[in-house]
Design a protein around this motif. Structure first.
Motif, short mmCIF file in Angstrom:
data_model
loop_
_atom_site.label_atom_id
_atom_site.label_comp_id
_atom_site.label_asym_id
_atom_site.label_seq_id
_atom_site.Cartn_x
_atom_site.Cartn_y
_atom_site.Cartn_z
N THR A 84 0.77 -1.17 -0.01
CA THR A 84 -0.11 0.13 0.07
C THR A 84 0.90 1.18 -0.04
N LYS A 85 0.25 2.24 -0.36
CA LYS A 85 1.14 3.39 -0.72
C LYS A 85 0.54 4.56 0.38
N HIS A 121 5.54 6.63 -0.07
CA HIS A 121 6.26 5.45 0.22
C HIS A 121 5.43 4.53 0.05
N TRP A 122 5.99 3.14 -0.23
CA TRP A 122 5.14 1.93 -0.09
C TRP A 122 5.57 1.08 1.10
#
Length: 342
Positions: free
Chosen positions: A49-50, A54-55
């Protein structure tokens, strides 16, 4: 052990991408069991997920549990919503936060904001059975929780999930928990509403055999519940009867016993109304009402109509929180009390 695992696995159809994981440590299970809750299954999926730029790896869970109480699923659902919205005064007495200015911080009592209710309704399940679904959003609008309840075999089963709203229900877990199918779940028998009271429109009818008793040796004949918009504390209307009647007990003595019983559940109990009342043209009834402060700090009005017919004692009780507008349908049902009818 294998049979138990197969049993738990059959309760829901897990979504694609979510797998079965071991239940929590034994200590956690024991803490739930103290409240009559037995964990049955736990499913988990992991997705990227973002957040901003950032992921992250994020976990998504489904849990299946059994409540060892033969209560109506709507009653369990309402109690859980209410407990999350109205923590006990004992809990709040030990909960603090800090209010800070540029010069200093001061410790102040803390009370969480209640969740926002998106859904609280009946739902169709397997084999014609009916369940109950609640869907709530956290006050900061960041997380959604969905719970489905169903009764079978003298217990209530629940499946629930929680996900962040930024990414949504990636694994379609909400649809999966709506597949909840406890063993023995069947189409409920239709209720036979008694004639002593007119059912309040807009209220949810509960199975009278699965609501907590309102007094010793009293058998519930009918029960309704109403969730008022903007509140997570319901109103209840209960009709009960008893055949073992003490004919020497005066209405005044009975009122004293009722008050003493309420004082075990409420504080600052006071008598508001206590007088004879005519029902259906007969003048042998009694109307009494009390106010008391519940464990959540709110004041409740407990009003009851009672009468004796053919060796039976009938009692109709309305529980109403006093900081909300009076419910016209509930009051009309209370005033429709007619013990002579069947």
């Amino acid at each position: 052990m294998i049979a138990a695992l197969l049993f738990a696995a059959s309760l829901i159809t897990p979504p694609h991408g979510m797998g079965r994981v071991p239940l929590e440590a034994a200590a956690h299970s024991r803490s739930l069991q103290r409240f009559g809750i037995t964990p049955l299954a736990h499913y988990r999926g992991i997705a990227s997920t973002k957040w901003e730029n950032h992921w992250y790896k994020t976990t998504f869970d489904i849990r299946v549990e059994r409540y060892d109480r033969n209560y109506d699923p709507a009653f369990i659902a309402m109690n859980e919503l209410s407990s999350r919205a109205n923590p006990s005064t004992q809990y709040l007495a030990n909960s603090w936060t800090y209010s800070c200015t540029r010069k200093k911080c001061t410790r102040v009592p803390w009370k969480p904001k209640p969740p926002i209710v998106l859904a609280f309704k009946s739902i169709a399940l397997c084999n014609g059975a009916r369940g109950w679904i609640t869907k709530t959003v956290s006050p900061d609008m960041e997380n959604t929780t969905v719970r489905v309840y169903a009764s079978a075999g003298g217990s209530v089963y629940a499946a629930w999930t929680n996900f962040g709203n930024a990414n949504g229900d990636i694994f379609h877990a909400e649809k999966a928990i709506e597949s909840l199918c406890p063993p023995g779940a069947t189409r409920p028998n239709p209720f036979d509403p008694p004639g002593q009271v007119a059912a309040p429109p807009g209220w949810t009818e509960l199975d009278p055999s699965t609501v907590p008793p309102i007094g010793d040796e009293m058998d519930a004949r009918a029960a309704w519940m109403k969730l008022t918009p903007g509140s997570l504390t319901p109103n209840y209307l209960l009709l009960a009867q008893a055949s073992d009647v003490d004919e020497n007990l005066t209405p005044e003595q009975e009122s004293d016993f009722v008050r003493q019983s309420l004082e075990t559940e409420y504080t600052k109990v006071r008598t508001v109304v206590n007088h004879a009342q005519a029902y259906c043209g007969e003048k042998d009834g009694w109307y009494r009402a009390f106010d008391g402060v519940g464990a959540d700090g709110y004041t409740y009005r407990i009003a009851s109509e009672s009468a004796y017919r053919d060796g039976m004692s009938y009692v109709l009780v309305l529980f109403d929180r006093q900081d909300k507008p009076e419910d016209a349908a509930g009051l009309a049902a209370l005033r429709s009390f007619c013990p002579a009818k069947r």
